[in-house]
Design an enzyme around this catalytic site. Sequence first.
Site, mmCIF file in Angstrom:
data_model
loop_
_atom_site.group_PDB
_atom_site.id
_atom_site.type_symbol
_atom_site.label_atom_id
_atom_site.label_comp_id
_atom_site.label_asym_id
_atom_site.label_seq_id
_atom_site.Cartn_x
_atom_site.Cartn_y
_atom_site.Cartn_z
ATOM 1 C CB THR A 1 -9.092 -1.024 -8.421
ATOM 2 O OG1 THR A 1 -8.992 0.029 -7.693
ATOM 3 C CG2 THR A 1 -8.534 -2.063 -7.471
ATOM 4 C CB SER B 1 -7.243 -0.330 0.985
ATOM 5 O OG SER B 1 -7.704 -1.040 -0.190
ATOM 6 C CD GLN C 1 -4.779 3.746 -3.527
ATOM 7 O OE1 GLN C 1 -6.076 3.693 -3.425
ATOM 8 N NE2 GLN C 1 -4.078 3.109 -4.729
ATOM 9 C CG ASP D 1 -8.602 5.071 -1.082
ATOM 10 O OD1 ASP D 1 -9.328 5.440 -1.677
ATOM 11 O OD2 ASP D 1 -8.349 3.606 -1.307
ATOM 12 N NE ARG E 1 -4.285 1.816 0.751
ATOM 13 C CZ ARG E 1 -5.325 2.008 -0.077
ATOM 14 N NH1 ARG E 1 -5.378 1.363 -1.413
ATOM 15 N NH2 ARG E 1 -6.281 2.690 0.080
HETATM 16 N N1 GLU Z 1 -8.671 2.795 -3.917
HETATM 17 C C1 GLU Z 1 -9.589 1.964 -3.441
HETATM 18 C C2 GLU Z 1 -9.140 0.873 -2.564
HETATM 19 O O1 GLU Z 1 -7.929 0.818 -2.157
HETATM 20 C C3 GLU Z 1 -9.681 1.133 -4.443
HETATM 21 C C4 GLU Z 1 -10.325 1.715 -5.389
HETATM 22 C C5 GLU Z 1 -11.270 1.112 -6.702
HETATM 23 O O2 GLU Z 1 -11.531 -0.220 -6.570
HETATM 24 O O3 GLU Z 1 -11.562 1.494 -7.632
HETATM 25 O O4 GLU Z 1 -9.922 0.417 -1.659
#
Ligand code: GLU
Length: 577
Positions: free
Chosen positions: A395, A459, A432, A435, A102
């Site tokens: 993602t 996340s 990121q 988030d 991460r």
């Molecule tokens: N950044 C999100 C996460 O880490 C995921 C984003 C996505 O799934 O589009 O949870």
Amino acid sequence: MRLNRILPGLTAAALVLIVVVAGFAWLWRSDEPQPFMIAAANPYASEAGAAMLRKGGSAVDAAIAVQAVLSLVEPESSGLAGGAFMLHYDEKSGDVAAYDGRETAPMGATPALFLDNEGEPLPFLEAMIGGSSVGTPGVVKMLWLAHQEHGKLEWGELFQPAIKLAEEGFTVAPKLAEAIARDPVLMQMPVAQDYFYRMDANGLRVPAAEGDVLKNPAYAETLKIIAAEGWKGFYQGKVAEEIVSTVQNAPRRPGTLALSDFAAYEAKKREPICAPYRAYRVCSMPPPTSGGLTTLQILGILGNYDLKGMGPMTLTAVHFIAEAEKLAYADRDKYIGDPDFVDVPVEEMLDSAYLESRANEIDASYSMGKAKPGRLADERAMNWGMNQPVDMPSTSHFSILDSNGNAVSMTTSVEGPFGSHLMAGGMMLNNQLTDFSFVPEQDGKPIANAVAPGKRPRSSMTPVIVFDEDGEFRAAIGSPGGSRIIGYVTQTLIALIDWDMDMVAAVGLPRFLDRNGPLEIEAGTPLEQMALQLEELGHTVEARPAISGLHGILVMPDGLDGAADPRRDGNVVTGQP
Ligand code: GLU
């Protein structure tokens, strides 16, 4: 009398025979390569992984080849300048490992990172685009760590398919074309505007369309450096310098990301979290993702009810699953953040008595509306305010089973489509950091997922591996979808375990989920016919597209069953070394 003498001899001979046959069977089993399987979001990526598996590479080798190609062909979703979580199963030792790649907030980040001058949270798009949302990328160091422990092929070899594609060009897939066409700002961004668009005869920029061929020489160069120098090729020297300079000199909201953040970055190997569900053991990633914990909470709550008896996708089943999700999402918002910074009460949240008490809050005849977080015995945890998240889906998830029975379940992300929209070294730089909760405290209470230097944003990514009661590998699954990932993955696990579906059927199911808000149902599916009855049960129903991207592998009695989500561009490849 004679028989008495013959019998022991016969028994001994039979025993010897059994041992010999069993020995041969064992030898045959360990010598005979089992089929491998790979399910990923883009055929170029699955093929790159399969090429490594055909050469006798391990699941981790294949994962590296897949990620290097995804970064090129699915740049809106994931990439080497992003972050990821990888769950790995080692067939020989039976160990499950959880690798955390991460992103981290740079040391220059403050809790006010996404607040305006009045202390109000920024609009999402404003926070997302530019330098201040870019976290220190974690994918390459995580892949390096996993390769040190489970790689069979040479590190440099794993990047060759991606280098070739970047140099010779790849055909733009439908989802990428759609993402470019839909994007509100990509055309205005330096580098990206020249890469994703071409000039027409009138001097106007035209977005790359499905079927166009794109070449990315800058990425080929980056890959060659990483292939030759290992993790250092990314975290030191030219590549890191270019990323840092791009972030610090961004035309919008320049960020503080520095070479010292690259030098300090560590991928982490964490204890996976596993919990029983029916006759199976479900394993996933621990925090800083909320995905594993929340999914296991939902399953733990539902373990108190007979979902099989309710029947697949029935009104009652949808009601109970939605209610269990409300309860778990409420806990998620209150308690989960980076475990290196906040004390996440993981054990208490998964305690079976606690989950049973949560299950008792469900009323079979009416929705609870908005669920409240549960009261845990851990007083310290009660200090956390509710999280204030915003997210947009991109993602990617892929699942790999190699011919020795080792498995990888990996979810990987640059966060929003095209991340921060900044490009360096041929890669999209992640956003990121959005988030994190934009608001650092609520009613005077600190928020578990507030921004802090060096901290990992919470996340939702939920890579899962399922084992049967004998501890044998049964399935690998995961999905993109922002905070909806948890609902997508949980529903799929229920379909596999409670409703005895195969992977293709489970992945293809119409999606529904409740993130402790409205009950979301996938528009254009038969679930819409249930909307009225769900509303009579007290649910606020919202029909909307559900862009899951579930890529899974299931071991069936007669062989392997894999599925690529029909909502994305992926496929499944199988073969033998
Ligand atoms: N950044 C999100 C996460 O880490 C995921 C984003 C996505 O799934 O589009 O949870």
